[in-house]
Design an enzyme around this catalytic site. Sequence first.
Site, short mmCIF file in Angstrom:
data_model
loop_
_atom_site.label_atom_id
_atom_site.label_comp_id
_atom_site.label_asym_id
_atom_site.label_seq_id
_atom_site.Cartn_x
_atom_site.Cartn_y
_atom_site.Cartn_z
N GLY A 135 0.82 -1.20 0.00
CA GLY A 135 0.00 0.00 0.00
C GLY A 135 0.86 1.26 0.00
O GLY A 135 2.08 1.19 0.11
N GLY A 172 -0.83 -5.34 0.11
CA GLY A 172 -1.98 -5.00 -0.72
C GLY A 172 -2.13 -5.86 -1.97
O GLY A 172 -3.24 -6.13 -2.41
N GLU A 212 4.46 -6.79 7.17
CA GLU A 212 4.03 -5.62 7.96
C GLU A 212 4.58 -5.54 9.38
O GLU A 212 4.68 -4.45 9.94
CB GLU A 212 2.50 -5.53 7.98
CG GLU A 212 1.87 -5.19 6.62
CD GLU A 212 1.54 -6.42 5.77
OE1 GLU A 212 1.97 -7.54 6.14
OE2 GLU A 212 0.87 -6.26 4.74
N ASP A 217 -2.72 -7.29 7.03
CA ASP A 217 -4.15 -7.06 6.78
C ASP A 217 -4.62 -7.65 5.45
O ASP A 217 -4.14 -8.71 5.07
CB ASP A 217 -4.46 -5.56 6.93
CG ASP A 217 -3.78 -4.70 5.88
OD1 ASP A 217 -2.87 -5.18 5.19
OD2 ASP A 217 -4.16 -3.51 5.73
C1 QUE Z 1 6.03 -3.45 4.78
C2 QUE Z 1 5.06 -2.98 3.93
C3 QUE Z 1 5.40 -2.37 2.70
C4 QUE Z 1 6.75 -2.26 2.37
C5 QUE Z 1 7.73 -2.76 3.23
C6 QUE Z 1 7.36 -3.33 4.43
C7 QUE Z 1 4.42 -1.86 1.79
C8 QUE Z 1 4.89 -1.23 0.59
C9 QUE Z 1 6.25 -1.15 0.31
C10 QUE Z 1 6.82 -0.56 -0.88
C11 QUE Z 1 7.96 -1.08 -1.46
C12 QUE Z 1 8.52 -0.51 -2.62
C13 QUE Z 1 7.95 0.58 -3.19
C14 QUE Z 1 6.81 1.13 -2.59
C15 QUE Z 1 6.26 0.57 -1.45
O1 QUE Z 1 7.13 -1.69 1.19
O2 QUE Z 1 3.19 -1.95 2.04
O3 QUE Z 1 6.26 2.23 -3.15
O4 QUE Z 1 8.48 1.17 -4.31
O5 QUE Z 1 3.99 -0.70 -0.27
O6 QUE Z 1 8.32 -3.81 5.27
O7 QUE Z 1 3.74 -3.09 4.29
#
Ligand code: QUE
Length: 350
Positions: free
Chosen positions: A67, A115, A138, A146
Amino acid sequence: MTSEPEVLCRIEGRVGRITLNRPQALHALNTNMIALMTDALLAWRQDPAVDLVMFDHSGERGFCAGGDIRMLAESGAGDGLEAREFFFTEYRLNDLIFRYAKPRIAFMDGVTMGGGVGLSRPCRFRVATERTTFAMPETGIGLFPDVGGGWYLSRMPDHLGLWLALTGARIKAADCELLQIATDFVESARIPELKAAILASPDRTEALLTEFEADAGRPTLAAHQDEIARLFAGDSVEAIVAALRAAGTDWANEQLKVLATKSPQTMKVAFRQLQLGARCATFAENMAMEYRIGARVVQRADFLEGVRAVIVEKDNAPKWSPAGLEQVDEAMLDGIFAPLPSDQEWSPLP
Ligand code: QUE
């Protein structure tokens, strides 16, 4: 301004196709993307021209990283309303996909976390490739597993779902098949050909998947399944940690090292979430529980600190508060899981 939509929703042949199109953020979901997908699915639900829904992503990188964590953290640091709106609509979409009467297929060709799991897991067909990396990470940022984690993870055999939730472990395609996270394995080089065949003959999806099916190899988790079954059977996170300490094997010591980096509050939240999720009679009941949790945890110190340490500053040295499992008391958890005022509770789409 002419910019491409963050999700491409269109009908190709007799297939409603939803392509995640936010490659610069690894297709991490935001409220706009959730709305675009929900509107398309609602329109196609009654549309006799659509026989199948296909989820995939643009570009070469993964399916969906999770997310829009930065937005959630910024909102959580303030009144939390935007974060609540995101969870509310995201969980409605997860539930809509879960209940959808038409077959759905998801291509998890690359990173599929958080997500992205909420979109793919409720699909009837879930295709993994050698590039698939699955995780519910998470606990590492003080959030919680979730998008239906309480439902799916608690229904996996031998406490494997609890192990995924607490450790945030990343697993590959063969392990995804073992856990029924994936229904099929296809080499990524053959995915374009498979998609074209399904778009041409969606009624033949199941047969096509059998034709394209390849061998994902040995599930590496199988070697630890008995150990997980035994060591993650405790009736609290503390009991699991004690069992890992007592085991003294290299693998158990590795798990202890991993758990020591995670938010104690989140580990206890996830433990209770899976306990309650296992007893939910409906997916919607589980999502209502998760919404209560989400509405609370985005405003707590661990989430803001986790996002700072892992996503923003990337020092990977979060200072959790409370710092230890024994300081996370039941009253704190009761507050996180408590019902919301009745006009704020989550409800499924009509
Ligand atoms: C836990 C998470 C997320 C995470 C790392 C966690 C998550 C998420 C991202 C993420 C990774 C790379 C991206 C970005 C988001 O990392 O939900 O935009 O380029 O979106 O340890 O819940």
